[in-house]
Design a protein around this motif. Structure first.
Motif, short mmCIF file in Angstrom:
data_model
loop_
_atom_site.label_atom_id
_atom_site.label_comp_id
_atom_site.label_asym_id
_atom_site.label_seq_id
_atom_site.Cartn_x
_atom_site.Cartn_y
_atom_site.Cartn_z
N LYS A 4 38.96 16.31 0.81
CA LYS A 4 40.39 16.49 1.03
C LYS A 4 41.10 16.73 -0.31
CE LYS A 4 43.75 14.02 3.90
NZ LYS A 4 44.69 15.04 3.78
N VAL A 5 42.13 17.56 -0.25
CA VAL A 5 42.86 17.86 -1.48
C VAL A 5 43.92 16.77 -1.70
CG1 VAL A 5 44.61 19.34 -0.40
CG2 VAL A 5 43.84 19.88 -2.68
N SER A 6 44.10 16.37 -2.97
CA SER A 6 45.16 15.39 -3.26
C SER A 6 45.96 15.90 -4.46
CB SER A 6 44.54 14.03 -3.57
OG SER A 6 43.80 14.14 -4.76
N ASP A 8 46.26 15.06 -7.37
CA ASP A 8 45.60 15.22 -8.68
C ASP A 8 44.32 16.07 -8.60
OD1 ASP A 8 44.14 13.36 -7.38
OD2 ASP A 8 44.41 11.74 -8.85
N SER A 9 44.10 16.74 -7.48
CA SER A 9 42.96 17.68 -7.40
C SER A 9 43.15 18.77 -8.45
CB SER A 9 42.92 18.36 -6.03
OG SER A 9 42.72 17.45 -5.01
N SER A 10 42.03 19.23 -9.00
CA SER A 10 42.14 20.35 -9.95
C SER A 10 42.19 21.66 -9.15
CB SER A 10 40.95 20.35 -10.91
OG SER A 10 39.75 20.24 -10.19
N TYR A 32 51.68 18.54 -7.51
CA TYR A 32 50.30 18.73 -8.00
C TYR A 32 50.33 18.70 -9.53
CZ TYR A 32 48.67 19.63 -3.34
OH TYR A 32 48.34 19.46 -2.01
N ASP A 213 38.51 21.73 -8.02
CA ASP A 213 38.30 21.29 -6.64
C ASP A 213 38.65 22.40 -5.66
OD1 ASP A 213 37.60 18.71 -7.49
OD2 ASP A 213 39.72 18.18 -7.69
N ARG A 214 39.65 23.18 -6.02
CA ARG A 214 40.04 24.33 -5.19
C ARG A 214 40.31 25.52 -6.10
NH1 ARG A 214 38.96 21.12 -1.91
NH2 ARG A 214 39.93 20.68 0.11
N SER A 358 35.81 25.81 -0.57
CA SER A 358 36.84 25.41 -1.55
C SER A 358 37.64 26.60 -2.07
CB SER A 358 36.19 24.69 -2.73
OG SER A 358 35.39 23.63 -2.28
#
Ligand code: FSA
Length: 443
Positions: A4-6, A8-10, A32, A213-214, A358
């Motif tokens: 799951k994306v959050s 602080d995801s890169s 973000y 991450d994405r 991703s």
């Protein structure tokens, strides 16, 4: 399914043009904290279609329909909110009005059936050269308008200063914490980081791997250079030229409605900084067909050029000679080809890639992407978060089934230049390109 994306995801955004800057802005506004934008050119990039003095914008009203037309209108309505109320974009919207026109029976029928349908009451019919001339101040329209008919709406549409809006989005995204790595080699993406069937970031020409991450692919017409689009995208070029106006003329030509003839071209007022008047000739576009060794179908491969085919310059002059013949002999002082990417139904392509969990695809502007700069990044962010509203997700899905076989010559509801998608002259075939001083190369 990727984790799951959050907040602080890169997140790496490949591309620094219109949709990429809009996405960076929306992501940092949502909080973000690790957003990186990569582009081979400093922003505004000299090869971004968004790096332009003006673009047409029409304000649409919200609708909850879920057919293709309603979805396009709902997206345009979201953009309208930005042009009217978002301080990052509102200074660049000019509500000067819009004239849509044509000359042949087919083009006029197309306008009535598509552009005007449901909006007839907003427009006044123009039947004669005098009617056209009366729409603009100071006697600027001096032409005979041979066989022209048009429809004028005096508000709710106009033009936007494209470059300034693009730079404004970029600066605000950077101020709120997005990291922009631009220029070559450090910002030049040479490939995606492919791992275990997924995409884990992007590799730049300095040898660095920007792991993420994405990854969001928002590179306009260059998208097929990074992943196989299964024949869904057609990179297509349009053409524009500028002529020089004097300071006095720039005053006289201020606050003009956009004049668009769907088979000849369009113009807006001269830009306030250099007093250049931009003219586009309208046509179904140019492609640069290449058959790559391992692909079954020819592909159109973009290249940058700050010149236009001479036949395009001639169409620009023909257009001017019908509306403002006093300007038709002025030399072009600037010209370029601008690349967009059509889908077969001219709907956007905003979706997770079906086999790289991703990777988010943000492509398929279909020649009407710029006007969405205030809002498109919100839709792309919704997609990233897995909560793009159903009707948008359906229409903007990965959909190779609608584009079986070669559709590269399809004019896709566009008129002008014999309704043919044309082949671009070879880049180095100098006889067939303008030779505007200072226009070569990519700058
Ligand atoms: O009404 C509009 O959004 C005009 S888009 C401008 C344009 O040059 C088109 O006229 C052309 O057909 C192509 O889609 C590229 O963009």
């Amino acid at each position: 399914m990727a984790a799951k994306v959050s907040k602080d995801s890169s997140i790496v955004i490949v591309g620094g043009g219109t949709w990429a800057c809009s996405t960076a802005l929306h992501l940092v506004r949502r909080g973000y904290s690790n957003v990186t934008v990569l582009d081979a050119h400093p922003i505004p990039s000299s090869i971004s279609a968004g790096n332009d003095v003006n673009k047409i914008a029409e304000l649409a009203s919200p609708t909850d329909g879920d057919d293709a037309e309603s979805v396009a209108q709902a997206a345009a309505a979201a953009a309208a909110q930005g042009w009217l109320h978002d301080p990052v974009f509102a200074p660049y919207y000019h509500d000067t009005g819009f004239i849509v026109s044509g000359s042949s029976p087919e083009a006029l029928k197309h306008i009535v059936d598509s552009e005007l349908r449901g909006h007839e009451k907003e427009y006044t019919k123009l039947n004669s050269a005098d009617d056209f001339r009366a729409c603009m101040p100071n006697g600027v329209l001096t032409g005979d308008f041979p066989n022209w008919q048009g429809w004028h709406k005096s508000k709710g549409a106009g033009w936007v200063h494209a470059r300034k809006a693009l730079v404004s989005a970029y600066k605000e995204a950077e101020r709120l914490g997005a990291r922009f790595i631009t220029g070559s080699p450090q910002g030049e993406v040479i490939g995606l980081v492919q791992e275990g069937g997924d995409v884990r970031g992007a590799k730049t020409a300095d040898g660095y791997e920007h792991r993420a991450d994405r990854t969001i692919l928002a590179v306009g017409a260059s998208a097929p250079q990074f992943v196989d689009f299964e024949n869904q995208l057609r990179p297509t070029a349009w053409t524009l030229g500028h002529i020089k106006m004097t300071e006095e003329e720039a005053q006289l030509y201020k606050n003009l409605p956009v004049l668009f003839n769907v088979e000849k071209g369009f113009f807006m007022e001269p830009d306030e900084d250099r007093h250049e008047l931009k003219i586009c000739d309208e046509h179904p576009g140019y492609c640069n067909w290449v058959t790559l060794p391992d692909s079954k179908l020819p592909e159109s491969v973009p290249f940058a050029k700050h010149q236009v085919p001479i036949e395009s310059e001639q169409r620009i002059k023909q257009f001017l000679s019908e509306i403002m013949p006093h300007l038709a002999d002025r030399p072009l002082v600037h010209a370029r080809i601008c690349w967009c990417a059509d889908t077969h139904d001219r709907g956007f392509l905003i979706t997770y890639h079906p086999s790289h969990p991703s990777l988010v695809i943000a492509a398929g502007d279909s020649g009407h992407g710029f006007a969405h700069i205030p809002s498109i990044g919100g839709f792309i962010s919704d997609c990233l978060e897995g909560r793009l509203e159903g009707r948008f997700a359906r229409h903007w899905r990965w959909r190779p089934e609608i584009a079986q076989g070669f559709w590269g010559k399809d004019p896709l509801d566009r008129y002008g230049a014999g309704r043919e998608v044309m082949d671009l002259p070879q880049r180095c075939d100098e006889r067939r390109w303008t030779r505007i001083p200072g226009g070569e190369g990519e700058s």
